[in-house]
Design an enzyme around this catalytic site. Sequence first.
Site, mmCIF file in Angstrom:
data_model
loop_
_atom_site.group_PDB
_atom_site.id
_atom_site.type_symbol
_atom_site.label_atom_id
_atom_site.label_comp_id
_atom_site.label_asym_id
_atom_site.label_seq_id
_atom_site.Cartn_x
_atom_site.Cartn_y
_atom_site.Cartn_z
ATOM 1 N N PRO A 148 2.947 -7.453 9.933
ATOM 2 C CA PRO A 148 2.926 -7.405 11.458
ATOM 3 C C PRO A 148 1.506 -7.349 12.021
ATOM 4 O O PRO A 148 1.343 -8.117 12.919
ATOM 5 C CB PRO A 148 3.419 -5.771 11.775
ATOM 6 C CG PRO A 148 4.499 -5.664 10.409
ATOM 7 C CD PRO A 148 3.807 -6.181 9.208
ATOM 8 N N TYR A 149 0.631 -6.753 10.867
ATOM 9 C CA TYR A 149 -0.737 -7.074 11.592
ATOM 10 C C TYR A 149 -1.258 -8.518 11.714
ATOM 11 O O TYR A 149 -1.812 -9.215 12.595
ATOM 12 C CB TYR A 149 -1.771 -6.670 10.575
ATOM 13 C CG TYR A 149 -3.234 -7.014 10.794
ATOM 14 C CD1 TYR A 149 -3.907 -6.501 11.709
ATOM 15 C CD2 TYR A 149 -3.866 -7.674 10.051
ATOM 16 C CE1 TYR A 149 -5.445 -6.692 12.074
ATOM 17 C CE2 TYR A 149 -5.328 -8.162 9.920
ATOM 18 C CZ TYR A 149 -5.899 -7.539 11.167
ATOM 19 O OH TYR A 149 -7.180 -7.971 11.093
#
Length: 316
Positions: A148-149
Site C-alpha cells: 500500500p505504501y
Amino acid sequence: MRAVVTGAAGFIGSHLCAHLLSQGDDVVGIDALTDFYPSTRKHRNLAGLVGHERFAFHYGDLLRLRLEPLFTQADAVYHLAGQPGVRGSWGDRFALYLERNVLVTQRVLEAARDTRLPRLVFASSSSVYGDAETCPTPETVRPRPVSPYGVTKLAAEQLCETYRTVFGVPTASLRLFSVYGPRQRPDMAFARLIEAAREGRPFPLYGDGGQSRDFTYVGDVVTAMRAAGRSSWTGVANLGGGSEVTMRQAIAVLGELGCPVRVVAGPSRPGDARRTSADITLARQAFGYRPGTDLRSGLASMVRGVPTPARPGSTR
C-alpha cells in the site's frame, strides 16, 4: 536559490537542508514532527539547522498550513514530507498513508499551481516498481507496487505528472532507491543492524539474505535533488546508488567495519520486493547525476555517525 523543504526534520530532509545551506541557498523548512518514530530524533536532526541565519523553520501540518505565502518567494520546493515505511502501510493505517502521501501532495501541487512555482521536486520511491520486470529498471518499466505504501507513492507521483501536463506545474519526481547514511530512520535495515551490533543483540533478518537492493547514499541523493531543482528538466527519474548488493553482502561489510552482527533468519514480509536496481541513465543525462559514494564508504560514515567527505569526480 530560495528553497522550501517539506519534511525538513526527517532523515533525508535534514540532510537536504544542510546541503542547500552549504551551497548558499536560503531555506524554509516545514515539518509536523509526526510520531512515526520518536520526535526527539527529529529535534536532533534540526539541531544543526535551527539558528542558521539562512534557515527558517515552520512547524505544522501541510493540510492546514497556509502554503501560498511560503511558496510565493521560492525558486524551488522540495516535497519530502510523507508517511514512510512499507510494512506499516497494511490494514487500518492505510488511511494515514493516503492522507500524508496523497492528499498532502495534492495540496502542495495546488499551492504550486496558484503561486506559479518555478520548480517542484518530489521525493518518490523505488517502491512504485514492486517486483520489477527487469533489473536494472528504467523508468519505462510499468510500475507494479506490492505494498500500500508503494501505491500511495505512485499515486502522488501521478498527481505530479497530472499537474505538470494539465497546468504546467514544473515537477521533477525522483524515484529514490534504498537511501542510507548518518541519521537514517531507526526502522530501516542499516540503522537496525548497527544498533544490534553495538548492543550485542541478534538481528532478525526477514528472508534468506539473498534479497538485494540498490543502496543509495544520502549525500548523493541530496546533491542530485538540488541539481534537479536547478535544472529545467521535468518528468520522472530514478536515483540509485549504481550497484546492486544483497543483504548478506551488506552485513559482511558491516562486520569488516567492526560491526559484526549475529543474524537470526525469519520469513520474508509482505510488500518486500526481492530485488531493486536502478537504471540511472536518465538522471545522468537530465541533471548530471553520478553517485560518488560506494557502499563501504557510506556504511563507514554511518558507523562513525558523520557524513563521508566528497570525493574527486563525485557530484557532491
